[in-house]
Write a protein that holds these residues in place. Structure first.
Motif, PDB file in Angstrom:
ATOM      1  N   GLY A 297      -5.013  -6.717 -70.682  1.00  0.00           N
ATOM      2  CA  GLY A 297      -5.116  -8.170 -70.844  1.00  0.00           C
ATOM      3  C   GLY A 297      -5.217  -8.600 -72.297  1.00  0.00           C
ATOM      4  O   GLY A 297      -5.124  -9.789 -72.599  1.00  0.00           O
ATOM      5  N   GLY A 298      -5.413  -7.623 -73.220  1.00  0.00           N
ATOM      6  CA  GLY A 298      -5.510  -7.954 -74.641  1.00  0.00           C
ATOM      7  C   GLY A 298      -4.201  -8.501 -75.181  1.00  0.00           C
ATOM      8  O   GLY A 298      -3.130  -8.212 -74.661  1.00  0.00           O
ATOM      9  N   ARG A 299      -4.300  -9.313 -76.215  1.00  0.00           N
ATOM     10  CA  ARG A 299      -3.115  -9.949 -76.784  1.00  0.00           C
ATOM     11  C   ARG A 299      -2.860  -9.471 -78.204  1.00  0.00           C
ATOM     12  O   ARG A 299      -3.787  -9.253 -78.973  1.00  0.00           O
TER      13      ARG A 299
ATOM     14  N   ASP B 109       4.728 -10.487 -71.036  1.00  0.00           N
ATOM     15  CA  ASP B 109       4.361 -11.895 -71.188  1.00  0.00           C
ATOM     16  C   ASP B 109       4.557 -12.363 -72.632  1.00  0.00           C
ATOM     17  O   ASP B 109       3.658 -12.927 -73.253  1.00  0.00           O
ATOM     18  N   LEU B 110       5.747 -12.119 -73.152  1.00  0.00           N
ATOM     19  CA  LEU B 110       6.059 -12.498 -74.530  1.00  0.00           C
ATOM     20  C   LEU B 110       6.302 -13.995 -74.635  1.00  0.00           C
ATOM     21  O   LEU B 110       6.939 -14.595 -73.773  1.00  0.00           O
ATOM     22  N   ARG B 111       5.763 -14.575 -75.698  1.00  0.00           N
ATOM     23  CA  ARG B 111       5.963 -15.996 -75.979  1.00  0.00           C
ATOM     24  C   ARG B 111       6.274 -16.150 -77.457  1.00  0.00           C
ATOM     25  O   ARG B 111       5.667 -15.486 -78.291  1.00  0.00           O
ATOM     26  N   PHE B 112       7.215 -17.026 -77.730  1.00  0.00           N
ATOM     27  CA  PHE B 112       7.660 -17.246 -79.104  1.00  0.00           C
ATOM     28  C   PHE B 112       7.459 -18.704 -79.479  1.00  0.00           C
ATOM     29  O   PHE B 112       7.740 -19.600 -78.691  1.00  0.00           O
ATOM     30  N   ALA B 113       6.982 -18.930 -80.678  1.00  0.00           N
ATOM     31  CA  ALA B 113       6.868 -20.283 -81.228  1.00  0.00           C
ATOM     32  C   ALA B 113       7.346 -20.225 -82.672  1.00  0.00           C
ATOM     33  O   ALA B 113       6.970 -19.309 -83.414  1.00  0.00           O
ATOM     34  N   GLU B 114       8.182 -21.168 -83.042  1.00  0.00           N
ATOM     35  CA  GLU B 114       8.711 -21.191 -84.399  1.00  0.00           C
ATOM     36  C   GLU B 114       8.291 -22.480 -85.098  1.00  0.00           C
ATOM     37  O   GLU B 114       8.323 -23.541 -84.494  1.00  0.00           O
ATOM     38  N   ILE B 115       7.908 -22.324 -86.348  1.00  0.00           N
ATOM     39  CA  ILE B 115       7.555 -23.493 -87.157  1.00  0.00           C
ATOM     40  C   ILE B 115       8.265 -23.389 -88.504  1.00  0.00           C
ATOM     41  O   ILE B 115       8.567 -22.295 -88.970  1.00  0.00           O
ATOM     42  N   ALA B 116       8.519 -24.521 -89.086  1.00  0.00           N
ATOM     43  CA  ALA B 116       9.070 -24.568 -90.435  1.00  0.00           C
ATOM     44  C   ALA B 116       7.924 -24.905 -91.377  1.00  0.00           C
ATOM     45  O   ALA B 116       7.209 -25.891 -91.175  1.00  0.00           O
ATOM     46  N   HIS B 117       7.736 -24.057 -92.374  1.00  0.00           N
ATOM     47  CA  HIS B 117       6.691 -24.302 -93.368  1.00  0.00           C
ATOM     48  C   HIS B 117       7.365 -24.641 -94.695  1.00  0.00           C
ATOM     49  O   HIS B 117       8.216 -23.908 -95.173  1.00  0.00           O
ATOM     50  N   ARG B 118       6.986 -25.767 -95.258  1.00  0.00           N
ATOM     51  CA  ARG B 118       7.569 -26.194 -96.532  1.00  0.00           C
ATOM     52  C   ARG B 118       6.550 -26.000 -97.641  1.00  0.00           C
ATOM     53  O   ARG B 118       5.447 -26.550 -97.597  1.00  0.00           O
ATOM     54  N   THR B 119       6.924 -25.220 -98.628  1.00  0.00           N
ATOM     55  CA  THR B 119       6.121 -25.055 -99.831  1.00  0.00           C
ATOM     56  C   THR B 119       6.647 -26.059-100.845  1.00  0.00           C
ATOM     57  O   THR B 119       7.830 -26.031-101.186  1.00  0.00           O
TER      58      THR B 119
ATOM     59  N   THR C 265      11.633 -24.280 -97.816  1.00  0.00           N
ATOM     60  CA  THR C 265      11.228 -24.245 -96.420  1.00  0.00           C
ATOM     61  C   THR C 265      11.499 -22.866 -95.847  1.00  0.00           C
ATOM     62  O   THR C 265      12.589 -22.322 -96.009  1.00  0.00           O
ATOM     63  N   THR C 266      10.493 -22.309 -95.208  1.00  0.00           N
ATOM     64  CA  THR C 266      10.601 -21.003 -94.569  1.00  0.00           C
ATOM     65  C   THR C 266      10.287 -21.179 -93.088  1.00  0.00           C
ATOM     66  O   THR C 266       9.296 -21.811 -92.741  1.00  0.00           O
ATOM     67  N   SER C 267      11.130 -20.618 -92.240  1.00  0.00           N
ATOM     68  CA  SER C 267      10.854 -20.645 -90.801  1.00  0.00           C
ATOM     69  C   SER C 267      10.077 -19.396 -90.427  1.00  0.00           C
ATOM     70  O   SER C 267      10.446 -18.291 -90.811  1.00  0.00           O
ATOM     71  N   ILE C 268       9.013 -19.604 -89.694  1.00  0.00           N
ATOM     72  CA  ILE C 268       8.127 -18.519 -89.267  1.00  0.00           C
ATOM     73  C   ILE C 268       8.112 -18.485 -87.741  1.00  0.00           C
ATOM     74  O   ILE C 268       8.029 -19.527 -87.097  1.00  0.00           O
ATOM     75  N   ARG C 269       8.163 -17.284 -87.197  1.00  0.00           N
ATOM     76  CA  ARG C 269       8.065 -17.116 -85.745  1.00  0.00           C
ATOM     77  C   ARG C 269       6.723 -16.448 -85.439  1.00  0.00           C
ATOM     78  O   ARG C 269       6.391 -15.425 -85.997  1.00  0.00           O
ATOM     79  N   PHE C 270       5.980 -17.071 -84.545  1.00  0.00           N
ATOM     80  CA  PHE C 270       4.752 -16.482 -84.023  1.00  0.00           C
ATOM     81  C   PHE C 270       5.069 -15.943 -82.639  1.00  0.00           C
ATOM     82  O   PHE C 270       5.587 -16.678 -81.792  1.00  0.00           O
ATOM     83  N   THR C 271       4.780 -14.691 -82.427  1.00  0.00           N
ATOM     84  CA  THR C 271       5.055 -14.045 -81.151  1.00  0.00           C
ATOM     85  C   THR C 271       3.738 -13.551 -80.566  1.00  0.00           C
ATOM     86  O   THR C 271       2.961 -12.908 -81.274  1.00  0.00           O
ATOM     87  N   THR C 272       3.507 -13.881 -79.334  1.00  0.00           N
ATOM     88  CA  THR C 272       2.316 -13.418 -78.610  1.00  0.00           C
ATOM     89  C   THR C 272       2.787 -12.506 -77.476  1.00  0.00           C
ATOM     90  O   THR C 272       3.746 -12.833 -76.774  1.00  0.00           O
ATOM     91  N   ALA C 273       2.115 -11.394 -77.343  1.00  0.00           N
ATOM     92  CA  ALA C 273       2.427 -10.439 -76.265  1.00  0.00           C
ATOM     93  C   ALA C 273       1.121  -9.978 -75.647  1.00  0.00           C
ATOM     94  O   ALA C 273       0.075  -9.962 -76.299  1.00  0.00           O
ATOM     95  N   ARG C 274       1.175  -9.619 -74.365  1.00  0.00           N
ATOM     96  CA  ARG C 274      -0.036  -9.206 -73.645  1.00  0.00           C
ATOM     97  C   ARG C 274       0.125  -7.775 -73.178  1.00  0.00           C
ATOM     98  O   ARG C 274       1.182  -7.351 -72.720  1.00  0.00           O
ATOM     99  N   ARG C 275      -0.957  -7.024 -73.299  1.00  0.00           N
ATOM    100  CA  ARG C 275      -0.976  -5.685 -72.716  1.00  0.00           C
ATOM    101  C   ARG C 275      -1.352  -5.851 -71.250  1.00  0.00           C
ATOM    102  O   ARG C 275      -2.407  -6.408 -70.938  1.00  0.00           O
ATOM    103  N   PRO C 276      -0.483  -5.383 -70.350  1.00  0.00           N
ATOM    104  CA  PRO C 276      -0.784  -5.535 -68.907  1.00  0.00           C
ATOM    105  C   PRO C 276      -2.089  -4.831 -68.515  1.00  0.00           C
ATOM    106  O   PRO C 276      -2.546  -3.936 -69.158  1.00  0.00           O
TER     107      PRO C 276
END
Length: 162
Positions: A22-24, A87-97, A151-162
């Protein structure tokens, strides 16, 4: 930092062993290179190229450089699912420096991931490179609202250990 590791798959398997069921696991990576990124890197390469030492050709079959690894959702999904995650989930954000002035880009390069490249430039060439980069940033990184930024696009990925 997973993309910096020489064996990302082994690292993911180790993460899975360390987590309880259940850990992420949460990762941040870059996203695919866009056409705008490619254009910027061409201009940046043209400005820096004369001052950088020649890069050796990669050996046949060698892995891609760290900045090119795990850029797609599929490449991340493959290494994570093969490593035991679901249970992979992806979220992308654009970060502007944002830079207050064009000259600030030079300082930023020395504080970020390109520092190693900057350290390979001979000290006697620093003034010329700073001048070239200042002109490039003033011309190419100015947004419609007048601000200067990268601007840099960053992907945050979350995964779960069954």
């Amino acid at each position: 930092m997973l993309f910096f590791l020489p064996d990302a798959a082994a690292a993911v398997r180790a993460y899975a062993r360390l987590l309880r069921p259940g850990g992420r696991l949460v990762l941040s990576t870059f996203t695919e290179v866009t056409d705008a990124d490619k254009e910027w890197f061409q201009h940046l390469g043209a400005a820096l190229g004369p001052y950088l030492p020649a890069s050796p050709e990669p050996a046949p079959g060698s892995p891609p450089p760290p900045e090119a690894r795990l850029r797609t959702q599929q490449s991340l999904a493959d290494v994570l699912t093969d490593g035991g995650f679901s249970d992979l989930r992806f979220a992308e954000i654009a970060h502007r420096t944002v830079f207050a002035r064009p000259e600030q880009f030079w300082d930023w390069l020395w504080s970020a991931g390109m520092r190693g490249m900057m350290e390979s430039i001979a000290p006697q060439d620093h003034d010329a490179v700073r001048t070239a980069l200042t002109a490039l940033v003033a011309e190419r990184l100015r947004a419609a609202d007048g601000t200067l930024g990268w601007t840099t696009s960053i992907r945050f990925t979350t995964a779960r250990r069954p």
